[in-house]
Design a protein around this motif. Structure first.
Motif, PDB file in Angstrom:
ATOM      1  N   ALA A   4       0.855  -1.182   0.000  1.00  0.00           N
ATOM      2  CA  ALA A   4       0.000   0.000   0.000  1.00  0.00           C
ATOM      3  C   ALA A   4       0.885   1.223   0.000  1.00  0.00           C
ATOM      4  CB  ALA A   4      -0.897  -0.004   1.239  1.00  0.00           C
ATOM      5  N   GLY A   5       0.349   2.322  -0.455  1.00  0.00           N
ATOM      6  CA  GLY A   5       1.097   3.557  -0.442  1.00  0.00           C
ATOM      7  C   GLY A   5       1.263   4.080   0.973  1.00  0.00           C
ATOM      8  N   GLU A   6       2.067   5.076   1.113  1.00  0.00           N
ATOM      9  CA  GLU A   6       2.312   5.705   2.409  1.00  0.00           C
ATOM     10  C   GLU A   6       1.028   6.318   2.939  1.00  0.00           C
ATOM     11  OE1 GLU A   6       3.648   7.203   5.777  1.00  0.00           O
ATOM     12  OE2 GLU A   6       4.908   5.976   4.500  1.00  0.00           O
ATOM     13  N   THR A   7       0.761   6.079   4.184  1.00  0.00           N
ATOM     14  CA  THR A   7      -0.302   6.790   4.880  1.00  0.00           C
ATOM     15  C   THR A   7       0.365   7.642   5.938  1.00  0.00           C
ATOM     16  OG1 THR A   7      -0.619   4.959   6.419  1.00  0.00           O
ATOM     17  CG2 THR A   7      -2.050   5.017   4.492  1.00  0.00           C
ATOM     18  N   THR A   8      -0.301   8.679   6.358  1.00  0.00           N
ATOM     19  CA  THR A   8       0.315   9.592   7.303  1.00  0.00           C
ATOM     20  C   THR A   8       0.141   9.090   8.726  1.00  0.00           C
ATOM     21  OG1 THR A   8      -1.708  10.889   7.405  1.00  0.00           O
ATOM     22  CG2 THR A   8      -0.041  11.566   5.800  1.00  0.00           C
ATOM     23  N   GLY A   9       0.929   9.671   9.604  1.00  0.00           N
ATOM     24  CA  GLY A   9       0.795   9.387  11.025  1.00  0.00           C
ATOM     25  C   GLY A   9       1.546   8.166  11.484  1.00  0.00           C
ATOM     26  N   ARG A  10       1.276   7.824  12.697  1.00  0.00           N
ATOM     27  CA  ARG A  10       1.958   6.741  13.398  1.00  0.00           C
ATOM     28  C   ARG A  10       1.764   5.390  12.727  1.00  0.00           C
ATOM     29  NH1 ARG A  10       3.823   5.612  18.752  1.00  0.00           N
ATOM     30  NH2 ARG A  10       2.972   3.682  19.581  1.00  0.00           N
ATOM     31  N   HIS A  11       0.673   5.192  12.006  1.00  0.00           N
ATOM     32  CA  HIS A  11       0.386   3.892  11.413  1.00  0.00           C
ATOM     33  C   HIS A  11       0.758   3.803   9.935  1.00  0.00           C
ATOM     34  CE1 HIS A  11      -2.258   3.829  15.037  1.00  0.00           C
ATOM     35  NE2 HIS A  11      -1.554   2.731  15.178  1.00  0.00           N
ATOM     36  N   GLY A  12       1.392   4.823   9.385  1.00  0.00           N
ATOM     37  CA  GLY A  12       1.906   4.762   8.022  1.00  0.00           C
ATOM     38  C   GLY A  12       3.304   4.180   8.013  1.00  0.00           C
ATOM     39  N   ARG A  13       3.841   3.944   6.839  1.00  0.00           N
ATOM     40  CA  ARG A  13       5.189   3.372   6.711  1.00  0.00           C
ATOM     41  C   ARG A  13       6.219   4.145   7.526  1.00  0.00           C
ATOM     42  NH1 ARG A  13       7.056  -0.366   2.824  1.00  0.00           N
ATOM     43  NH2 ARG A  13       9.104   0.548   2.674  1.00  0.00           N
ATOM     44  N   THR A  14       6.225   5.452   7.374  1.00  0.00           N
ATOM     45  CA  THR A  14       7.217   6.272   8.066  1.00  0.00           C
ATOM     46  C   THR A  14       7.063   6.156   9.578  1.00  0.00           C
ATOM     47  OG1 THR A  14       7.300   7.804   6.207  1.00  0.00           O
ATOM     48  CG2 THR A  14       8.126   8.616   8.313  1.00  0.00           C
ATOM     49  N   ARG A  44      -2.879  -5.026  15.415  1.00  0.00           N
ATOM     50  CA  ARG A  44      -2.571  -6.455  15.299  1.00  0.00           C
ATOM     51  C   ARG A  44      -1.332  -6.613  14.408  1.00  0.00           C
ATOM     52  NH1 ARG A  44      -6.485 -10.057  16.772  1.00  0.00           N
ATOM     53  NH2 ARG A  44      -8.486  -9.150  17.346  1.00  0.00           N
ATOM     54  N   PRO A  45      -0.529  -7.634  14.656  1.00  0.00           N
ATOM     55  CA  PRO A  45       0.651  -7.829  13.813  1.00  0.00           C
ATOM     56  C   PRO A  45       0.318  -7.895  12.319  1.00  0.00           C
ATOM     57  CG  PRO A  45       0.811  -9.211  15.749  1.00  0.00           C
ATOM     58  CD  PRO A  45      -0.568  -8.603  15.768  1.00  0.00           C
ATOM     59  N   SER A  46      -0.810  -8.482  11.991  1.00  0.00           N
ATOM     60  CA  SER A  46      -1.173  -8.588  10.574  1.00  0.00           C
ATOM     61  C   SER A  46      -1.328  -7.222   9.909  1.00  0.00           C
ATOM     62  CB  SER A  46      -2.457  -9.403  10.410  1.00  0.00           C
ATOM     63  OG  SER A  46      -3.522  -8.782  11.106  1.00  0.00           O
ATOM     64  N   ALA A  47      -1.641  -6.181  10.690  1.00  0.00           N
ATOM     65  CA  ALA A  47      -1.789  -4.836  10.124  1.00  0.00           C
ATOM     66  C   ALA A  47      -0.468  -4.307   9.574  1.00  0.00           C
ATOM     67  CB  ALA A  47      -2.340  -3.882  11.174  1.00  0.00           C
ATOM     68  N   LEU A  48       0.643  -4.766  10.137  1.00  0.00           N
ATOM     69  CA  LEU A  48       1.951  -4.315   9.667  1.00  0.00           C
ATOM     70  C   LEU A  48       2.232  -4.806   8.252  1.00  0.00           C
ATOM     71  CD1 LEU A  48       3.986  -4.912  12.933  1.00  0.00           C
ATOM     72  CD2 LEU A  48       3.063  -2.742  12.083  1.00  0.00           C
ATOM     73  N   LEU A  58      10.622  -4.841   6.325  1.00  0.00           N
ATOM     74  CA  LEU A  58      10.585  -3.801   7.353  1.00  0.00           C
ATOM     75  C   LEU A  58      12.005  -3.455   7.796  1.00  0.00           C
ATOM     76  CD1 LEU A  58       9.270  -1.993   9.574  1.00  0.00           C
ATOM     77  CD2 LEU A  58       9.261  -4.049  11.013  1.00  0.00           C
ATOM     78  N   LEU A  59      12.821  -4.474   8.055  1.00  0.00           N
ATOM     79  CA  LEU A  59      14.199  -4.222   8.479  1.00  0.00           C
ATOM     80  C   LEU A  59      15.003  -3.504   7.401  1.00  0.00           C
ATOM     81  CD1 LEU A  59      15.038  -7.482  10.457  1.00  0.00           C
ATOM     82  CD2 LEU A  59      14.541  -5.195  11.372  1.00  0.00           C
ATOM     83  N   ALA A  60      14.688  -3.759   6.136  1.00  0.00           N
ATOM     84  CA  ALA A  60      15.348  -3.028   5.053  1.00  0.00           C
ATOM     85  C   ALA A  60      14.989  -1.546   5.121  1.00  0.00           C
ATOM     86  CB  ALA A  60      14.963  -3.622   3.700  1.00  0.00           C
ATOM     87  N   ALA A  61      13.743  -1.238   5.460  1.00  0.00           N
ATOM     88  CA  ALA A  61      13.337   0.163   5.620  1.00  0.00           C
ATOM     89  C   ALA A  61      14.050   0.788   6.823  1.00  0.00           C
ATOM     90  CB  ALA A  61      11.823   0.263   5.776  1.00  0.00           C
ATOM     91  N   VAL A  62      14.235   0.018   7.883  1.00  0.00           N
ATOM     92  CA  VAL A  62      14.994   0.494   9.045  1.00  0.00           C
ATOM     93  C   VAL A  62      16.450   0.734   8.626  1.00  0.00           C
ATOM     94  CG1 VAL A  62      15.879  -0.149  11.340  1.00  0.00           C
ATOM     95  CG2 VAL A  62      13.466  -0.552  10.759  1.00  0.00           C
ATOM     96  N   ALA A  63      17.012  -0.182   7.864  1.00  0.00           N
ATOM     97  CA  ALA A  63      18.387  -0.028   7.372  1.00  0.00           C
ATOM     98  C   ALA A  63      18.512   1.231   6.514  1.00  0.00           C
ATOM     99  CB  ALA A  63      18.803  -1.261   6.572  1.00  0.00           C
ATOM    100  N   ASP A  64      17.538   1.452   5.648  1.00  0.00           N
ATOM    101  CA  ASP A  64      17.561   2.659   4.820  1.00  0.00           C
ATOM    102  C   ASP A  64      17.532   3.914   5.676  1.00  0.00           C
ATOM    103  OD1 ASP A  64      17.627   1.073   2.544  1.00  0.00           O
ATOM    104  OD2 ASP A  64      15.505   1.385   2.047  1.00  0.00           O
ATOM    105  N   ARG A  65      16.755   3.884   6.744  1.00  0.00           N
ATOM    106  CA  ARG A  65      16.684   5.029   7.653  1.00  0.00           C
ATOM    107  C   ARG A  65      18.046   5.277   8.300  1.00  0.00           C
ATOM    108  NH1 ARG A  65      12.592   6.953  10.942  1.00  0.00           N
ATOM    109  NH2 ARG A  65      11.338   6.722   9.068  1.00  0.00           N
ATOM    110  N   ILE A  66      18.680   4.202   8.771  1.00  0.00           N
ATOM    111  CA  ILE A  66      19.986   4.329   9.424  1.00  0.00           C
ATOM    112  C   ILE A  66      21.014   4.893   8.446  1.00  0.00           C
ATOM    113  CG2 ILE A  66      21.904   3.023  10.444  1.00  0.00           C
ATOM    114  CD1 ILE A  66      19.708   1.148  11.659  1.00  0.00           C
ATOM    115  N   VAL A  67      21.056   4.348   7.253  1.00  0.00           N
ATOM    116  CA  VAL A  67      22.000   4.826   6.237  1.00  0.00           C
ATOM    117  C   VAL A  67      21.695   6.282   5.886  1.00  0.00           C
ATOM    118  CG1 VAL A  67      22.753   4.555   3.830  1.00  0.00           C
ATOM    119  CG2 VAL A  67      22.518   2.548   5.308  1.00  0.00           C
TER     120      VAL A  67
END
Length: 184
Positions: A4-14, A44-48, A58-67
């Motif tokens: 899904a595309g980015e959604t805003t707020g705490r429950h979006g990708r960012t 729920r975990p399934s929402a992620l 998800l960890l790749a997105a975390v890695a991208d953030r760190i880099v």
């Protein structure tokens, strides 16, 4: 790949990545589970999985953030780019392991390799980055493991001494790798 595309707020990708990075820093990689992340977000975990196909994505997105936190001035020398990357990895608990695993699985943006390649002369850019990036990632990973062991009392050496020795080792290793690339 996200579903899904980015959604805003705490429950979006960012927002999810923000919380994942915080949990990584607080608890470390072994305890950064989808269940813990979902509980922190009150979903729920399934929402992620609406945003991330798997934990590795998800960890790749975390890695991208760190880099992305590795800031070197425009046109910086390759040593400064490598040092900024190392510093960003060390700012986050298990940061080197997260970025290393994402690199190994070819997940996420290849920003670290691209930045290093661009800081090198064109004739050695890609090959040089392929040699230098594993050095930076491996060195940071070893340092993080030593620091964690010292904090847990497994090593007698104080963390500040480990950090200072590691800084000197990194500088020496970087000079050797760059000399081997003909860039020193």
């Amino acid at each position: 790949m996200d579903m899904a595309g980015e959604t805003t707020g705490r429950h979006g990708r960012t927002g999810i990545v923000d919380v994942a990075v915080r949990l990584l820093d607080e608890h470390g990689l072994p305890d950064l589970t989808m269940r813990r992340l979902a509980a922190e977000l009150d979903v729920r975990p399934s929402a992620l999985y609406w945003h991330f196909d798997s934990k590795q994505v998800l960890l790749a997105a975390v890695a991208d953030r760190i880099v992305g936190e590795a800031v070197a001035p425009e046109g910086a020398a390759v040593g400064d780019v490598a040092g900024a990357l190392r510093d960003a990895l060390l700012r986050h608990r298990d940061g080197a392991e997260v970025v290393l695993s994402s690199q190994a699985l070819s997940l996420g943006a290849d920003e670290a390799r691209r930045r290093i390649a661009e800081a090198l002369p064109a004739d050695v850019g890609a090959a040089g980055a392929a040699a230098l990036l594993p050095f930076v990632l491996g060195h940071a990973s070893i340092v993080q493991q030593r620091l964690q062991a010292a904090r847990m009392g497994v090593l007698d050496t104080p963390p500040d001494v480990i950090a200072a020795e590691a800084e000197a080792d990194f500088a020496a290793g970087l000079r050797i790798v760059l000399a081997g690339l003909g860039v020193a």
